[in-house]
Design a protein around this motif. Structure first.
Motif, PDB file in Angstrom:
ATOM      1  N   UNK A 251       0.646  -1.241  -0.004  1.00 31.60           N
ATOM      2  CA  UNK A 251      -0.153   0.071  -0.034  1.00 31.60           C
ATOM      3  C   UNK A 251       0.755   1.317  -0.202  1.00 31.60           C
ATOM      4  N   UNK A 252       1.946   1.276   1.097  1.00 33.56           N
ATOM      5  CA  UNK A 252       2.674   2.504   0.939  1.00 33.56           C
ATOM      6  C   UNK A 252       3.971   2.107   1.944  1.00 33.56           C
ATOM      7  N   UNK A 253       4.864   2.862   2.288  1.00 36.53           N
ATOM      8  CA  UNK A 253       5.821   2.641   3.371  1.00 36.53           C
ATOM      9  C   UNK A 253       5.713   3.943   4.200  1.00 36.53           C
ATOM     10  N   UNK A 254       5.776   3.984   5.570  1.00 33.25           N
ATOM     11  CA  UNK A 254       5.881   4.862   6.282  1.00 33.25           C
ATOM     12  C   UNK A 254       7.631   5.212   6.433  1.00 33.25           C
ATOM     13  N   UNK A 255       8.162   6.380   5.836  1.00 30.22           N
ATOM     14  CA  UNK A 255       9.666   6.617   5.999  1.00 30.22           C
ATOM     15  C   UNK A 255      10.095   7.699   6.862  1.00 30.22           C
ATOM     16  N   UNK A 256      11.128   7.671   7.047  1.00 30.01           N
ATOM     17  CA  UNK A 256      11.936   8.894   7.590  1.00 30.01           C
ATOM     18  C   UNK A 256      13.280   9.234   6.829  1.00 30.01           C
ATOM     19  N   UNK A 257      13.562  10.319   7.355  1.00 28.80           N
ATOM     20  CA  UNK A 257      15.080  10.887   6.856  1.00 28.80           C
ATOM     21  C   UNK A 257      15.597  11.536   8.023  1.00 28.80           C
ATOM     22  N   UNK A 258      16.935  10.770   8.373  1.00 27.83           N
ATOM     23  CA  UNK A 258      17.781  11.611   9.479  1.00 27.83           C
ATOM     24  C   UNK A 258      18.608  12.584   9.044  1.00 27.83           C
ATOM     25  N   UNK A 259      18.840  12.647   7.658  1.00 31.22           N
ATOM     26  CA  UNK A 259      19.995  13.382   7.297  1.00 31.22           C
ATOM     27  C   UNK A 259      19.868  14.990   7.635  1.00 31.22           C
ATOM     28  N   UNK A 260      18.703  15.652   7.591  1.00 30.65           N
ATOM     29  CA  UNK A 260      18.749  17.072   8.265  1.00 30.65           C
ATOM     30  C   UNK A 260      19.116  17.168   9.711  1.00 30.65           C
ATOM     31  N   UNK A 261      18.983  16.160  10.442  1.00 26.32           N
ATOM     32  CA  UNK A 261      19.351  16.472  12.028  1.00 26.32           C
ATOM     33  C   UNK A 261      20.715  16.078  12.208  1.00 26.32           C
ATOM     34  N   UNK A 262      21.184  14.815  11.577  1.00 24.22           N
ATOM     35  CA  UNK A 262      22.522  14.467  11.578  1.00 24.22           C
ATOM     36  C   UNK A 262      23.483  15.682  10.937  1.00 24.22           C
ATOM     37  N   UNK A 263      22.942  16.187  10.044  1.00 26.10           N
ATOM     38  CA  UNK A 263      23.833  17.281   9.407  1.00 26.10           C
ATOM     39  C   UNK A 263      24.013  18.259  10.471  1.00 26.10           C
ATOM     40  N   UNK A 264      22.978  18.832  11.215  1.00 25.09           N
ATOM     41  CA  UNK A 264      23.189  19.760  12.188  1.00 25.09           C
ATOM     42  C   UNK A 264      23.855  19.606  13.380  1.00 25.09           C
ATOM     43  N   UNK A 265      23.722  18.185  13.847  1.00 28.79           N
ATOM     44  CA  UNK A 265      24.464  17.578  14.866  1.00 28.79           C
ATOM     45  C   UNK A 265      25.975  17.755  14.498  1.00 28.79           C
ATOM     46  N   UNK A 266      26.512  17.269  13.312  1.00 30.23           N
ATOM     47  CA  UNK A 266      27.841  17.185  12.855  1.00 30.23           C
ATOM     48  C   UNK A 266      28.292  18.803  12.891  1.00 30.23           C
ATOM     49  N   UNK A 267      27.586  19.622  12.378  1.00 24.69           N
ATOM     50  CA  UNK A 267      27.999  21.119  12.513  1.00 24.69           C
ATOM     51  C   UNK A 267      28.122  21.515  13.444  1.00 24.69           C
TER      52      UNK A 267
END
Length: 360
Positions: A251-267
């Motif tokens: 039907x669909x997949x419930x997805x997520x993306x950690x990239x924006x948060x990880x980017x901020x944490x590294x910065x």
């Protein structure tokens, strides 16, 4: 001037100190990623890997990453964390709920090292958490599942009964009940994050009991949706795009993306500005999303789902708004109220419409 004059010695000392500082400044930030499951193409770990690889592209020589996969919670997890810190890691990403207490203990011992922890609820100055409201997407998926079921029997395969998994299953069941009051949801637990054989068996067991829609709850592989697709049964995936694994009946997949948060944490870590805090991905901030709906879903059902998704993102619809009872009849939210965020974060009960009890 003599070779070892005070001026030359002073100059040499200053030059050495500057060289040392320049070398230190050029040293990359070492980042350790600890995963509870093996690295694969889909699933929880795959989403982390996608973010990690993007960080390497964006930050280049300023960072250096290391992955340790398939690390069990407990002594193994504690040992791996210490080895990463002992090896020079300045930032450690703990990718499983079960790493929380060992990670917090190490963070207290190593105040110059920063940590971020998945799905946890405890923070410290150098220990942050990252999580997502998967339940928002699950509610929308439940609305659609309630419309496509023919048997009015739906199933959900749960990994481990931590609050994130429980709230996701509950929201799915609430969505089902909203669009189809006659439907029920049965839950089977496998009590592991990664066990394709057990997950496949659990899905087939639910199908044999008459379920014609199967939800997958936080497993780190596509076994559940594959089993459903092989039996011609609808499924809802988690974390990744699973359309290749279930090309016909996903039907669909419930997805997520950690990239924006990880980017901020590294910065922030590179800039010396890291602060242990709680990040939550949502439909509103794009941290949670849903794949496009299967082409076989009727247009009016897709329209309903997209409207609900937009309302949740806008704060107009709360999946856990009252009146709401659990499946023992206890009132959990009165009319006009909603289950508080703190209770969702510790959710250990099933909503009305789910068959079965929470495991002890």
């Amino acid at each position: 001037m003599p070779l070892h004059s005070p001026a030359r010695v002073l100059f040499a000392g200053v030059f050495a100190a500057c060289t040392s500082l320049a070398a230190a400044a050029a040293d990359p930030l070492e980042i350790g990623f600890v995963y509870q499951s093996p690295v694969s193409d889909v699933g929880w770990v795959a989403v982390h890997e996608s973010a990690r690889k993007q960080l390497e592209k964006e930050f280049g020589s300023r960072i250096k990453t290391r992955v340790v996969q398939d690390v069990k919670v407990g002594p193994d997890g504690a040992r791996v964390m210490r080895e990463l810190v002992g090896g020079g890691a300045g930032l450690v990403v703990l990718g499983s709920f079960g790493y929380m207490n060992d990670g917090l203990k190490l963070a207290a011992e190593e105040p110059k090292v920063n940590f971020i922890h998945a799905s946890g609820f405890k923070q410290a100055p150098n220990f942050g958490t990252y999580n997502a409201r998967w339940y928002e997407g699950a509610y929308v998926a439940g609305l659609v599942a309630g419309k496509v079921t023919k048997s009015n029997k739906l199933g959900y395969v749960g990994a481990i009964p931590i609050p994130d998994v429980v709230s996701t299953i509950n929201a799915f069941a609430l969505g089902v009940k909203r669009s189809n009051p006659a439907a029920t949801v049965s839950v089977v637990w496998v009590n592991e994050w990664f066990n394709p054989g057990s997950e496949r068996d659990a899905a087939n067991s639910l199908i044999q009991q008459g379920a014609d829609v199967i939800g997958s709850g936080f497993q780190d592989n596509p076994a559940i949706v594959q089993a459903a697709d092989a039996r011609g049964v609808w499924s809802v995936g988690m974390f990744s795009d699973l359309r290749k694994a279930a090309p016909n009946k996903l039907l669909t997949s419930i997805t997520h993306d950690w990239t924006p948060h990880f980017r901020q944490v590294v910065a922030d870590t590179l800039a010396g500005k890291f602060k242990g805090a709680a990040y939550v991905g949502t439909l509103q901030n794009g941290g949670v999303n849903l794949l496009d709906w299967n082409a076989a879903v009727p247009p009016e059902v897709v329209k309903m789902a997209k409207a609900a998704q937009a309302d949740i993102a806008a704060g107009k619809l709360n999946p856990f708004a009252g009146p709401l009872k659990d499946n023992t009849g206890k009132v959990r939210a009165a009319p006009g109220a909603a289950v508080p965020d703190a209770e969702i974060a510790g959710m250990n009960w099933f909503v009305e419409g789910i068959q079965g009890a929470m495991p002890r």
